[in-house]
Design a protein around this motif. Structure first.
Motif, PDB file in Angstrom:
ATOM      1  N   VAL A  56      45.187  35.594  70.490  1.00 54.81           N
ATOM      2  CA  VAL A  56      46.230  35.733  71.519  1.00 54.81           C
ATOM      3  C   VAL A  56      47.410  34.853  71.121  1.00 54.81           C
ATOM      4  CG1 VAL A  56      44.758  36.331  73.490  1.00 54.81           C
ATOM      5  CG2 VAL A  56      45.186  33.912  72.977  1.00 54.81           C
ATOM      6  N   THR A  57      48.585  35.281  71.532  1.00 58.28           N
ATOM      7  CA  THR A  57      49.789  34.469  71.316  1.00 58.28           C
ATOM      8  C   THR A  57      49.776  33.366  72.361  1.00 58.28           C
ATOM      9  OG1 THR A  57      50.929  36.554  70.850  1.00 58.28           O
ATOM     10  CG2 THR A  57      52.302  34.578  71.029  1.00 58.28           C
ATOM     11  N   ALA A  58      49.820  32.108  71.923  1.00 51.24           N
ATOM     12  CA  ALA A  58      49.833  30.994  72.876  1.00 51.24           C
ATOM     13  C   ALA A  58      51.255  30.493  73.111  1.00 51.24           C
ATOM     14  CB  ALA A  58      48.963  29.851  72.358  1.00 51.24           C
ATOM     15  N   ALA A  59      52.093  30.541  72.082  1.00 49.70           N
ATOM     16  CA  ALA A  59      53.454  30.001  72.235  1.00 49.70           C
ATOM     17  C   ALA A  59      54.399  30.617  71.211  1.00 49.70           C
ATOM     18  CB  ALA A  59      53.434  28.487  72.040  1.00 49.70           C
ATOM     19  N   PHE A  85      45.056  24.595  62.637  1.00 47.06           N
ATOM     20  CA  PHE A  85      44.495  23.456  63.373  1.00 47.06           C
ATOM     21  C   PHE A  85      42.990  23.707  63.536  1.00 47.06           C
ATOM     22  CE2 PHE A  85      49.002  24.136  64.389  1.00 47.06           C
ATOM     23  CZ  PHE A  85      49.502  23.023  63.716  1.00 47.06           C
ATOM     24  N   THR A  86      42.447  23.724  64.753  1.00 51.24           N
ATOM     25  CA  THR A  86      40.999  23.940  64.886  1.00 51.24           C
ATOM     26  C   THR A  86      40.713  25.394  65.269  1.00 51.24           C
ATOM     27  OG1 THR A  86      40.757  21.639  65.584  1.00 51.24           O
ATOM     28  CG2 THR A  86      38.883  23.111  65.982  1.00 51.24           C
ATOM     29  N   THR A  87      41.240  25.803  66.419  1.00 51.40           N
ATOM     30  CA  THR A  87      41.089  27.208  66.831  1.00 51.40           C
ATOM     31  C   THR A  87      42.448  27.899  66.875  1.00 51.40           C
ATOM     32  OG1 THR A  87      41.321  26.741  69.204  1.00 51.40           O
ATOM     33  CG2 THR A  87      39.091  26.576  68.261  1.00 51.40           C
ATOM     34  N   SER A  88      43.481  27.167  66.517  1.00 46.18           N
ATOM     35  CA  SER A  88      44.838  27.727  66.583  1.00 46.18           C
ATOM     36  C   SER A  88      45.531  27.572  65.225  1.00 46.18           C
ATOM     37  CB  SER A  88      45.655  27.020  67.672  1.00 46.18           C
ATOM     38  OG  SER A  88      45.886  25.679  67.332  1.00 46.18           O
ATOM     39  N   THR A 114      52.477  30.297  67.778  1.00 43.87           N
ATOM     40  CA  THR A 114      51.117  29.763  67.703  1.00 43.87           C
ATOM     41  C   THR A 114      50.164  30.818  68.237  1.00 43.87           C
ATOM     42  OG1 THR A 114      51.964  27.561  68.145  1.00 43.87           O
ATOM     43  CG2 THR A 114      49.592  27.891  68.430  1.00 43.87           C
ATOM     44  N   VAL A 116      45.961  31.714  69.000  1.00 46.81           N
ATOM     45  CA  VAL A 116      44.646  31.101  69.204  1.00 46.81           C
ATOM     46  C   VAL A 116      43.592  32.174  68.930  1.00 46.81           C
ATOM     47  CG1 VAL A 116      43.122  29.948  70.855  1.00 46.81           C
ATOM     48  CG2 VAL A 116      45.589  29.519  70.920  1.00 46.81           C
ATOM     49  N   ARG A 124      36.820  30.221  72.372  1.00 48.80           N
ATOM     50  CA  ARG A 124      37.655  29.872  71.224  1.00 48.80           C
ATOM     51  C   ARG A 124      36.823  29.949  69.943  1.00 48.80           C
ATOM     52  NH1 ARG A 124      39.778  30.528  74.992  1.00 48.80           N
ATOM     53  NH2 ARG A 124      40.773  29.120  76.434  1.00 48.80           N
ATOM     54  N   ARG A 148      53.900  21.132  66.718  1.00 50.97           N
ATOM     55  CA  ARG A 148      52.747  21.335  67.597  1.00 50.97           C
ATOM     56  C   ARG A 148      52.693  20.251  68.685  1.00 50.97           C
ATOM     57  NH1 ARG A 148      46.805  22.285  67.762  1.00 50.97           N
ATOM     58  NH2 ARG A 148      45.840  20.278  68.012  1.00 50.97           N
ATOM     59  N   ARG A 151      55.232  21.039  71.248  1.00 54.65           N
ATOM     60  CA  ARG A 151      54.812  22.249  71.964  1.00 54.65           C
ATOM     61  C   ARG A 151      53.764  21.923  73.026  1.00 54.65           C
ATOM     62  NH1 ARG A 151      53.264  24.921  67.114  1.00 54.65           N
ATOM     63  NH2 ARG A 151      55.398  25.407  66.584  1.00 54.65           N
ATOM     64  N   LEU A 152      52.811  21.075  72.638  1.00 55.01           N
ATOM     65  CA  LEU A 152      51.740  20.746  73.587  1.00 55.01           C
ATOM     66  C   LEU A 152      52.284  19.880  74.720  1.00 55.01           C
ATOM     67  CD1 LEU A 152      48.693  20.294  71.177  1.00 55.01           C
ATOM     68  CD2 LEU A 152      49.303  22.259  72.615  1.00 55.01           C
ATOM     69  N   ARG A 155      53.931  22.330  76.960  1.00 59.67           N
ATOM     70  CA  ARG A 155      52.925  23.067  77.727  1.00 59.67           C
ATOM     71  C   ARG A 155      52.497  22.236  78.944  1.00 59.67           C
ATOM     72  NH1 ARG A 155      46.642  24.579  76.378  1.00 59.67           N
ATOM     73  NH2 ARG A 155      46.571  22.404  75.815  1.00 59.67           N
TER      74      ARG A 155
HETATM   75  C1  LIG Z   1      46.344  30.340  74.728  1.00 58.92           C
HETATM   76  C2  LIG Z   1      45.077  30.101  75.544  1.00 58.92           C
HETATM   77  C3  LIG Z   1      43.920  30.850  74.922  1.00 58.92           C
HETATM   78  C4  LIG Z   1      44.789  28.598  75.478  1.00 58.92           C
HETATM   79  O1  LIG Z   1      43.705  28.398  76.319  1.00 58.92           O
HETATM   80  P1  LIG Z   1      43.267  26.931  76.793  1.00 58.92           P
HETATM   81  O2  LIG Z   1      42.077  27.008  77.614  1.00 58.92           O
HETATM   82  O3  LIG Z   1      44.469  26.231  77.308  1.00 58.92           O
HETATM   83  O4  LIG Z   1      42.831  26.407  75.424  1.00 58.92           O
HETATM   84  P2  LIG Z   1      42.727  24.969  74.857  1.00 58.92           P
HETATM   85  O5  LIG Z   1      43.497  23.931  75.605  1.00 58.92           O
HETATM   86  O6  LIG Z   1      41.273  24.742  74.615  1.00 58.92           O
HETATM   87  O7  LIG Z   1      43.463  25.210  73.478  1.00 58.92           O
HETATM   88  C5  LIG Z   1      42.918  26.000  72.444  1.00 58.92           C
HETATM   89  C6  LIG Z   1      43.805  25.823  71.245  1.00 58.92           C
HETATM   90  O8  LIG Z   1      45.056  26.419  71.508  1.00 58.92           O
HETATM   91  C7  LIG Z   1      46.093  25.488  71.366  1.00 58.92           C
HETATM   92  N1  LIG Z   1      47.095  25.803  72.368  1.00 58.92           N
HETATM   93  C8  LIG Z   1      46.867  26.183  73.634  1.00 58.92           C
HETATM   94  N2  LIG Z   1      48.038  26.390  74.255  1.00 58.92           N
HETATM   95  C9  LIG Z   1      49.008  26.138  73.352  1.00 58.92           C
HETATM   96  C10 LIG Z   1      50.415  26.175  73.385  1.00 58.92           C
HETATM   97  N3  LIG Z   1      51.084  26.503  74.486  1.00 58.92           N
HETATM   98  N4  LIG Z   1      51.086  25.860  72.267  1.00 58.92           N
HETATM   99  C11 LIG Z   1      50.437  25.521  71.145  1.00 58.92           C
HETATM  100  N5  LIG Z   1      49.095  25.458  71.037  1.00 58.92           N
HETATM  101  C12 LIG Z   1      48.398  25.774  72.138  1.00 58.92           C
HETATM  102  C13 LIG Z   1      45.438  24.142  71.586  1.00 58.92           C
HETATM  103  O9  LIG Z   1      46.179  23.099  70.983  1.00 58.92           O
HETATM  104  C14 LIG Z   1      44.112  24.367  70.919  1.00 58.92           C
HETATM  105  O10 LIG Z   1      44.299  24.319  69.518  1.00 58.92           O
HETATM  106  P3  LIG Z   1      43.209  23.717  68.480  1.00 58.92           P
HETATM  107  O11 LIG Z   1      41.850  24.239  68.888  1.00 58.92           O
HETATM  108  O12 LIG Z   1      43.626  24.271  67.179  1.00 58.92           O
HETATM  109  O13 LIG Z   1      43.305  22.232  68.582  1.00 58.92           O
HETATM  110  C15 LIG Z   1      45.266  30.501  77.033  1.00 58.92           C
HETATM  111  O14 LIG Z   1      46.262  29.688  77.616  1.00 58.92           O
HETATM  112  C16 LIG Z   1      45.623  31.939  77.177  1.00 58.92           C
HETATM  113  O15 LIG Z   1      44.756  32.816  77.144  1.00 58.92           O
HETATM  114  N6  LIG Z   1      46.927  32.225  77.391  1.00 58.92           N
HETATM  115  C17 LIG Z   1      47.385  33.592  77.516  1.00 58.92           C
HETATM  116  C18 LIG Z   1      47.545  34.224  76.142  1.00 58.92           C
HETATM  117  C19 LIG Z   1      48.181  35.584  76.231  1.00 58.92           C
HETATM  118  O16 LIG Z   1      47.809  36.401  77.047  1.00 58.92           O
HETATM  119  N7  LIG Z   1      49.169  35.795  75.380  1.00 58.92           N
HETATM  120  C20 LIG Z   1      49.898  37.030  75.378  1.00 58.92           C
HETATM  121  C21 LIG Z   1      51.264  36.848  75.939  1.00 58.92           C
HETATM  122  S1  LIG Z   1      51.260  36.535  77.687  1.00 58.92           S
END
Ligand SMILES: CC(C)(COP(=O)(O)OP(=O)(O)OC[C@H]1O[C@@H](n2cnc3c(N)ncnc32)[C@H](O)[C@@H]1OP(=O)(O)O)[C@@H](O)C(=O)NCCC(=O)NCCS
Length: 163
Positions: A56-59, A85-88, A114, A116, A124, A148, A151-152, A155
């Motif tokens: 999924v696109t996170a950012a 990174f780890t999962t991203s 970014t 994930v 993840r 990153r 970005r965090l 967030r």
């Molecule tokens: C992105 C998403 C999976 C993150 O979920 P979360 O429960 O906040 O996950 P975590 O905090 O455990 O983060 C997981 C990884 O994503 C990264 N991450 C999460 N949000 C991020 C952001 N806004 N920017 C950068 N990295 C981000 C974290 O740093 C972490 O990375 P790592 O494992 O490499 O260290 C969740 O917010 C989501 O599903 N968002 C919607 C995604 C979507 O639908 N996108 C389409 C457009 S709307």
């Protein structure tokens, strides 16, 4: 899950398409939203090639449109994974226009996204490491780590702001 490290060149992607009237505004220039869509796709393809997982696109970092791309021109998108990174992972997408009759090329945008990696149940997933072999690749990855952190922080601010 195959976690064999990969080079950026293993997943680097180039997408080329012609700008058609359906993609443009009344001035005959490609819509910003269409460019954003293509950036998302080009970034996702490089990340899929690197991870071979669902994503999924996170950012998407801030985006600038330096020049218009007009109907009939080519839009070229080049994506490459910059840091894992780890999962991203972060991917850079450069966008160029190319005039079909002259071949003149201009960079119109650069974006950092970014993604994930997730499993079907939403869990993840760890992603393969990036083999960083040159000084340039090392610099790009260090810059990605700085982005990153910003970005965090952003967030956190967005998630804590009032509805
Ligand atoms: C992105 C998403 C999976 C993150 O979920 P979360 O429960 O906040 O996950 P975590 O905090 O455990 O983060 C997981 C990884 O994503 C990264 N991450 C999460 N949000 C991020 C952001 N806004 N920017 C950068 N990295 C981000 C974290 O740093 C972490 O990375 P790592 O494992 O490499 O260290 C969740 O917010 C989501 O599903 N968002 C919607 C995604 C979507 O639908 N996108 C389409 C457009 S709307």
């Amino acid at each position: 899950m195959d976690l064999t490290p990969k080079r950026a060149s293993d997943s680097a992607t180039e997408m080329v398409q012609v700008v058609l009237p359906n993609d443009t505004n009344p001035l005959g220039f490609i819509l910003g939203g269409t460019v954003m869509h293509l950036i998302d796709i080009a970034g996702a393809i490089a990340c899929h090639r690197h991870t071979r997982t669902l994503l999924v696109t996170a950012a998407v970092d801030d985006l600038q449109f330096l020049h218009s791309i007009k109907v009939g021109d080519l839009i070229i998108l080049r994506s490459r994974v910059t840091c894992v990174f780890t999962t991203s992972l972060e991917v850079q997408v450069d966008v160029f226009s190319e005039e079909t009759l002259t071949g003149r090329r201009q960079r119109t945008s650069r974006a950092f996204l970014t993604f994930v990696a997730i499993a079907r149940d939403g869990a993840r997933v760890r992603v393969p490491k990036l083999l960083v072999e040159t000084d340039e690749e090392r610099r790009v990855c260090e810059e990605a780590q700085t982005r990153r952190a910003a970005r965090l922080q952003r967030r956190l601010e967005v998630s804590q702001s009032e509805v």
